[in-house]
Design an enzyme around this catalytic site. Structure first.
Site, PDB file in Angstrom:
ATOM      1  CB  SER A  70      -0.906   0.021   1.232  1.00 21.97           C
ATOM      2  OG  SER A  70      -1.670  -1.162   1.300  1.00 21.97           O
TER       3      SER A  70
HETATM    4  N1  SAH Z   1      -1.027  -4.938   3.966  1.00 25.46           N
HETATM    5  C1  SAH Z   1      -0.308  -5.193   2.741  1.00 25.46           C
HETATM    6  C2  SAH Z   1      -1.139  -4.839   1.536  1.00 25.46           C
HETATM    7  C3  SAH Z   1      -1.030  -5.893   0.497  1.00 25.46           C
HETATM    8  S1  SAH Z   1      -2.233  -5.808  -0.797  1.00 25.46           S
HETATM    9  C4  SAH Z   1       1.031  -4.504   2.720  1.00 25.46           C
HETATM   10  O1  SAH Z   1       1.319  -3.686   3.627  1.00 25.46           O
HETATM   11  O2  SAH Z   1       1.835  -4.790   1.851  1.00 25.46           O
HETATM   12  C5  SAH Z   1      -3.555  -6.773  -0.131  1.00 25.46           C
HETATM   13  C6  SAH Z   1      -3.273  -8.205   0.184  1.00 25.46           C
HETATM   14  O3  SAH Z   1      -4.532  -8.789   0.544  1.00 25.46           O
HETATM   15  C7  SAH Z   1      -2.736  -9.039  -0.966  1.00 25.46           C
HETATM   16  O4  SAH Z   1      -1.547  -9.650  -0.575  1.00 25.46           O
HETATM   17  C8  SAH Z   1      -3.830 -10.078  -1.220  1.00 25.46           C
HETATM   18  O5  SAH Z   1      -3.357 -11.349  -1.592  1.00 25.46           O
HETATM   19  C9  SAH Z   1      -4.512 -10.127   0.135  1.00 25.46           C
HETATM   20  N2  SAH Z   1      -5.879 -10.631   0.111  1.00 25.46           N
HETATM   21  C10 SAH Z   1      -6.857 -10.431  -0.810  1.00 25.46           C
HETATM   22  N3  SAH Z   1      -7.985 -11.081  -0.480  1.00 25.46           N
HETATM   23  C11 SAH Z   1      -7.724 -11.716   0.694  1.00 25.46           C
HETATM   24  C12 SAH Z   1      -8.469 -12.573   1.551  1.00 25.46           C
HETATM   25  N4  SAH Z   1      -9.734 -12.897   1.299  1.00 25.46           N
HETATM   26  N5  SAH Z   1      -7.885 -13.040   2.663  1.00 25.46           N
HETATM   27  C13 SAH Z   1      -6.598 -12.733   2.969  1.00 25.46           C
HETATM   28  N6  SAH Z   1      -5.827 -11.941   2.202  1.00 25.46           N
HETATM   29  C14 SAH Z   1      -6.386 -11.431   1.080  1.00 25.46           C
END
Ligand code: SAH
Length: 221
Positions: A70
């Site tokens: 993010s």
């Molecule tokens: N908090 C992260 C943001 C990553 S983007 C950071 O600081 O880098 C969002 C993430 O959510 C992705 O890795 C994606 O695979 C995950 N995601 C999407 N749907 C999800 C679900 N149902 N359960 C768990 N993770 C999920």
């Protein structure tokens, strides 16, 4: 990760990090606890090596598997909102991704639980965060739409992927007076939203428009 990578870039990046924090203040981030943690957290360790030089730009960056780390502004904003009322003790993050948001939270909250549906991302982040020395982050491979019932209730649930509507299972895992914060809505029309548990009701508050990857159901095959 090599020692050169960790120390080499780390040394030169403090100034860059200070500059990024200055920009976050200009954008309206006020909580000094959050700014101090972002100043101290080496975001370049959480992105691919080829992108390390861009780690302190205020932008989302690819982390593989079609996902992104993010944007620093949004990490700061969400973290500021997590701390807005009292200091939460027990927080669930849905979407571990690079692990950066978890690392920021874990410096401000005693216990962080984080779930991710893509095993390769989860394992990479788990290794990195243990390597950097975080002992208060707990990881789980699962579809976070179901939360983490065994560890509930949570003071705060942070979504870092956007559901079209907030899964009821997550709201059911909020402590009394707890709240969920995250992007909600279809791609192109998501709003950063807070859903507060107030007695038997859930009160929705819209903060601002945002753009996150979608929350997907099930585990990545
Ligand atoms: N908090 C992260 C943001 C990553 S983007 C950071 O600081 O880098 C969002 C993430 O959510 C992705 O890795 C994606 O695979 C995950 N995601 C999407 N749907 C999800 C679900 N149902 N359960 C768990 N993770 C999920």
């Amino acid at each position: 990760m090599t020692a050169t990578r960790r120390h080499g870039i780390g040394m030169t990046s403090q100034r860059t990090r200070d500059r990024m924090v200055g920009r976050l203040e200009e954008l309206g981030i006020k909580d000094q606890r959050v700014l101090a943690v972002i100043r101290a957290t080496p975001r370049h360790l959480f992105v691919e090596e080829a992108l390390a030089s861009r780690a302190y730009e205020d932008t989302a960056l690819p982390i593989g598997y079609g996902q992104t780390i993010s944007q620093p502004y949004i990490v700061a904003r969400m973290t500021e909102l997590v701390l807005q009322t009292h200091r939460p003790q027990h927080v669930l993050e849905v979407g571990t991704g690079s692990g950066y948001q978890a690392a920021v939270l874990a410096q401000l909250v005693p216990r962080v639980y984080t779930v991710e549906r893509i095993s390769a991302l989860l394992e990479r982040s788990r290794r990195l965060l243990l390597d950097v020395g975080f002992g208060n982050i707990h990881f789980r491979l699962s579809d976070g739409s179901w939360g983490w019932p065994e560890k509930a209730p949570f003071d705060v649930i942070v979504l870092t992927a956007a559901p079209v509507t907030v899964p009821e299972e997550l709201l059911a895992q909020l402590a009394p007076s707890g709240f969920l914060i995250g992007p909600v809505g279809p791609e192109g029309a998501q709003q950063l939203t807070i859903v507060r548990r107030e007695n038997r009701r859930f009160v929705h508050q819209i903060i601002e428009p945002v753009s996150f990857v979608p929350l997907r159901r099930g585990l990545e095959a």
